[in-house]
Design a protein around this motif. Structure first.
Motif, mmCIF file in Angstrom:
data_model
loop_
_atom_site.group_PDB
_atom_site.id
_atom_site.type_symbol
_atom_site.label_atom_id
_atom_site.label_comp_id
_atom_site.label_asym_id
_atom_site.label_seq_id
_atom_site.Cartn_x
_atom_site.Cartn_y
_atom_site.Cartn_z
ATOM 1 N N LYS A 61 0.812 -1.214 0.000
ATOM 2 C CA LYS A 61 0.000 0.000 0.000
ATOM 3 C C LYS A 61 0.847 1.266 0.000
ATOM 4 C CE LYS A 61 -0.886 -0.062 4.971
ATOM 5 N NZ LYS A 61 -1.940 -0.164 5.963
ATOM 6 N N HIS A 62 2.170 1.128 0.029
ATOM 7 C CA HIS A 62 3.061 2.286 0.003
ATOM 8 C C HIS A 62 3.808 2.423 -1.316
ATOM 9 C CE1 HIS A 62 2.292 2.961 4.219
ATOM 10 N NE2 HIS A 62 2.619 1.712 4.490
ATOM 11 N N MET A 94 -6.228 1.382 -4.800
ATOM 12 C CA MET A 94 -5.213 1.412 -3.751
ATOM 13 C C MET A 94 -5.850 1.333 -2.368
ATOM 14 S SD MET A 94 -2.083 1.432 -2.992
ATOM 15 C CE MET A 94 -0.912 2.069 -4.132
ATOM 16 N N GLU A 95 -7.024 1.917 -2.192
ATOM 17 C CA GLU A 95 -7.700 1.851 -0.901
ATOM 18 C C GLU A 95 -8.288 0.467 -0.638
ATOM 19 O OE1 GLU A 95 -10.646 4.875 -0.980
ATOM 20 O OE2 GLU A 95 -9.182 6.515 -1.076
ATOM 21 N N PRO A 98 -4.712 -2.981 -2.538
ATOM 22 C CA PRO A 98 -3.413 -2.503 -3.021
ATOM 23 C C PRO A 98 -2.543 -3.621 -3.607
ATOM 24 C CG PRO A 98 -3.466 -2.490 -0.633
ATOM 25 C CD PRO A 98 -4.852 -2.799 -1.100
ATOM 26 N N GLU A 99 -2.765 -4.854 -3.180
ATOM 27 C CA GLU A 99 -1.954 -5.950 -3.713
ATOM 28 C C GLU A 99 -2.299 -6.256 -5.165
ATOM 29 O OE1 GLU A 99 -5.395 -7.479 -1.363
ATOM 30 O OE2 GLU A 99 -3.695 -6.257 -0.790
ATOM 31 N N PRO A 127 -0.166 -6.176 2.033
ATOM 32 C CA PRO A 127 -0.259 -4.716 2.145
ATOM 33 C C PRO A 127 0.618 -4.128 3.252
ATOM 34 C CG PRO A 127 -2.305 -5.761 2.851
ATOM 35 C CD PRO A 127 -1.424 -6.838 2.330
#
Length: 153
Positions: A61-62, A94-95, A98-99, A127
């Protein structure tokens, strides 16, 4: 008679690689992950054989994107029915998942053949930093390093 010589079993052994996606650019990271999944980093690489390694990606997620992709990039899929086009924006994906962003990027960089699903199956994305494969990790990749280009000094 086999034409293979030496410790071929060791060469085909699958090694577990750890990639930290925090602060990484999505495309550059995905191309390096695809190379490891295909086995191109091994001296025994053959496009028709599945000799790649396992890859564990943490902090999904980053991950970063360049330019205006955060606002403009769309992930599309079609149900097959008329009017069945579904589009999800990058920031919404992404929210929620994210993977899936990394999985789709790596899958798009792999060859489109029968081995693709097996190779993507060896990609484990999480994530956050915790993952159940800590004991298996053999090699941790630091993708922040500059390329090993020879300096002309």
């Amino acid at each position: 008679m086999s034409s293979t010589v030496g410790n071929t079993g060791l060469a085909y052994a699958r090694i577990w690689h750890l990639v930290d996606a925090k602060g990484q650019v999505l495309g550059r990271m995905s191309s390096q992950i695809a190379t490891v999944l295909m086995g191109k980093h091994k001296p025994i690489y053959d496009p028709a054989s599945d000799c790649g390694d396992n890859v564990v990606v943490i902090n999904a997620k980053h991950v970063e994107v360049t330019g205006r992709k955060r606002e403009q990039k769309l992930y599309r899929k079609h149900t097959g029915h008329p009017g069945g086009l579904n589009a999800v924006k990058y920031k919404d994906m992404m929210e929620k998942k994210p993977e899936e962003i990394i999985r789709k990027a790596v899958s798009g960089m792999l060859p489109k053949n029968r081995l693709r699903d097996k190779r993507v199956g060896r990609l484990y994305i999480f994530p956050d930093t915790e993952n159940p494969y800590e004991a298996n990790i053999f090699k941790a990749h630091d993708l922040n390093l500059p390329s090993q280009a020879k300096s002309t000094e």
